[in-house]
Design an enzyme around this catalytic site. Sequence first.
Site, PDB file in Angstrom:
ATOM      1  N   ILE A  23      57.863  41.834  51.744  1.00 54.94           N
ATOM      2  CA  ILE A  23      58.757  40.682  51.905  1.00 54.94           C
ATOM      3  C   ILE A  23      59.418  40.702  53.281  1.00 54.94           C
ATOM      4  O   ILE A  23      59.510  39.682  53.963  1.00 54.94           O
ATOM      5  CB  ILE A  23      59.804  40.656  50.785  1.00 54.94           C
ATOM      6  N   PRO A  43      63.711  53.172  56.052  1.00 54.82           N
ATOM      7  CA  PRO A  43      63.187  54.542  56.034  1.00 54.82           C
ATOM      8  C   PRO A  43      61.664  54.551  56.115  1.00 54.82           C
ATOM      9  O   PRO A  43      61.075  55.402  56.760  1.00 54.82           O
ATOM     10  CB  PRO A  43      63.653  55.096  54.687  1.00 54.82           C
ATOM     11  N   PRO A 227      34.169   6.645  43.412  1.00 61.21           N
ATOM     12  CA  PRO A 227      33.507   6.008  42.276  1.00 61.21           C
ATOM     13  C   PRO A 227      34.438   5.355  41.259  1.00 61.21           C
ATOM     14  O   PRO A 227      33.951   4.714  40.326  1.00 61.21           O
ATOM     15  CB  PRO A 227      32.751   7.171  41.626  1.00 61.21           C
ATOM     16  N   ASP A 250      35.649  -5.421  46.719  1.00 62.42           N
ATOM     17  CA  ASP A 250      34.723  -6.060  45.777  1.00 62.42           C
ATOM     18  C   ASP A 250      34.769  -5.396  44.410  1.00 62.42           C
ATOM     19  O   ASP A 250      35.635  -4.575  44.139  1.00 62.42           O
ATOM     20  CB  ASP A 250      33.311  -6.147  46.365  1.00 62.42           C
ATOM     21  N   LYS A 272      30.352  -9.608  45.147  1.00 63.26           N
ATOM     22  CA  LYS A 272      29.045 -10.199  45.401  1.00 63.26           C
ATOM     23  C   LYS A 272      28.298 -10.370  44.092  1.00 63.26           C
ATOM     24  O   LYS A 272      28.263  -9.470  43.278  1.00 63.26           O
ATOM     25  CB  LYS A 272      28.210  -9.263  46.268  1.00 63.26           C
ATOM     26  N   GLY A 303      33.290   0.593  47.154  1.00 64.90           N
ATOM     27  CA  GLY A 303      33.096   1.607  46.116  1.00 64.90           C
ATOM     28  C   GLY A 303      32.260   2.754  46.645  1.00 64.90           C
ATOM     29  O   GLY A 303      31.381   2.559  47.483  1.00 64.90           O
ATOM     30  N   THR A 333      30.482   9.507  46.720  1.00 65.84           N
ATOM     31  CA  THR A 333      29.508   8.531  46.257  1.00 65.84           C
ATOM     32  C   THR A 333      29.333   8.637  44.734  1.00 65.84           C
ATOM     33  O   THR A 333      29.628   9.675  44.138  1.00 65.84           O
ATOM     34  CB  THR A 333      28.166   8.720  47.000  1.00 65.84           C
ATOM     35  N   ALA A 334      28.873   7.543  44.121  1.00 72.56           N
ATOM     36  CA  ALA A 334      28.745   7.506  42.660  1.00 72.56           C
ATOM     37  C   ALA A 334      27.951   8.703  42.137  1.00 72.56           C
ATOM     38  O   ALA A 334      28.296   9.275  41.104  1.00 72.56           O
ATOM     39  CB  ALA A 334      28.090   6.201  42.242  1.00 72.56           C
ATOM     40  N   MET A 385      22.024   1.208  40.895  1.00 71.83           N
ATOM     41  CA  MET A 385      21.761  -0.219  40.650  1.00 71.83           C
ATOM     42  C   MET A 385      20.561  -0.440  39.754  1.00 71.83           C
ATOM     43  O   MET A 385      19.838  -1.405  39.895  1.00 71.83           O
ATOM     44  CB  MET A 385      21.521  -0.955  41.977  1.00 71.83           C
ATOM     45  N   GLY A 414      31.291   5.766  35.500  1.00 76.19           N
ATOM     46  CA  GLY A 414      31.571   7.174  35.767  1.00 76.19           C
ATOM     47  C   GLY A 414      32.913   7.397  36.425  1.00 76.19           C
ATOM     48  O   GLY A 414      33.338   6.603  37.258  1.00 76.19           O
TER      49      GLY A 414
END
Length: 469
Positions: A23, A43, A227, A250, A272, A303, A333-334, A385, A414
């Site tokens: 310490i 000491p 994701p 989106d 989209k 995403g 990424t997913a 997809m 997910g």
Amino acid sequence: MDYFPIFIDIRAARCVVIGGGEIALRKAEALARAGAAVDVIAPVIRSELRELAATTGGACQDRGYEPDDLRAARLVVAATDDGAVNRAVSEHARTLNIPVNVVDQPDLCTYIVPSIVDRSPLVIALSSGGASPVLLRLLRERLERMFPAAYGELARLAGSVRERVREVIRDGDGRRRFWERVLEGPVAEAAVSGRMEQARAMLHAEIEAGTVAADRGGEVWLVGAGPGDPDLLTLKALRLMQRADVVLHDNLVSPQILDLVRRDAERIYVGKRRSLHAVRQEGINALLLEHARAGKRVLRLKGGDPFVFGRGGEEIASLATEGIPFQVVPGITAANGCAAYAGIPLTHRDYAQSVRFVTGHLKDDQVNLRWPELAEPGQTLVVYMGLVGLEAICKGLIEHGRDPATPVALIERGTLPEQRVITSTLAGLAERLAATEVHAPTLLIIGEVVRLRDTLAWRESAVDSGGGA
Ligand code: SAH
């Protein structure tokens, strides 16, 4: 307020540490970081502590504490396990009016040492006055996350030109406004994202012009939102989300994540639909340009990762051509998110030596993939997809020689609270899905690694295995 917070200059000042153990070493290190000459009295003194004292220009005394030891001290720390010694040090220091800290004994202290977030020369000091060390730790962790390491560099950069700014901008109010805009604008952004040279050049240009570039040009941040689970955002994503003026998002960006964007940022939904893709994409590119040209900090939130089936490259291409500054922030990424949350390692020494991310998008009602390569065993396939083309993909792989019994997992939504995992085999999946309602987004993982889920699933129990094999 129980304590008066101050920062003390102890460069080259004699600071005395009573104690020679672990310490004591930590306290001595902290004093040394602030430039003190550390004397150590005990000491028995550990060798690291002895070396440290020597490097700071301090001395070690291998003996018990004596009242005279404090005489020339600027600060005193007692870190012994002997209550009587600690008390004696505290009393003597008080008599001599020298600030004293006795480790873990607040009643013997005349000062306490705060917990710190160190972005030197910027330092945040925190204390709960001993009321709740855990709360203090949690608070410190939050601050650590809020201020990237480069804040120190930014502060140093500001410090290096302070005099020059004082010469160029004579009026005090003007100078304050100048600094506020510099520290909230592109210079700060460049510094914090690690582009120090650019930050320095911009700052010098702004000083000599006496104005700040924030007034002139906007910037686009192409940011991966991961994701779905907001906890999977990167620190950088979160920081930029909290600074944006406009956000274009989106379908794949969850409402929970959108909630973390700065309250008064303008939100533009650019979701989209598959069939309108091409037209919409141009529209998005145009929107990015338009807002950046209007001087806005534009957040393009996508995403997963913007460079994995995200058209991220297309969106920034026009910015690059037009000379609009931009940054790209990767996201989880997913494939990575779904695999982790479904308990499916994407590679494994026994089952898969490689992994491929493929898109299962239909083109003229056909899935065009390099079947012979994909049908090779010993690899994991992750199909993005794919819901529409699923059946065709499973069939194609079997036709080109992949084992019909190869296990597959379809991961629906997910990493979100509603995540569901449907497992089957290449041959059995279509039938299994005919009997099940499935909601987008979904990701398909194909390969022997899917079996590992039986033992590694941690998010839900692995009981959803379907028939059809
Ligand atoms: N850039 C994104 C991918 C965009 S393509 C990324 O890096 O993840 C869109 C596809 O990603 C979806 O059709 C789906 O296959 C997959 N996907 C994205 N988020 C997902 C999620 N939370 N669960 C399952 N699949 C997901």
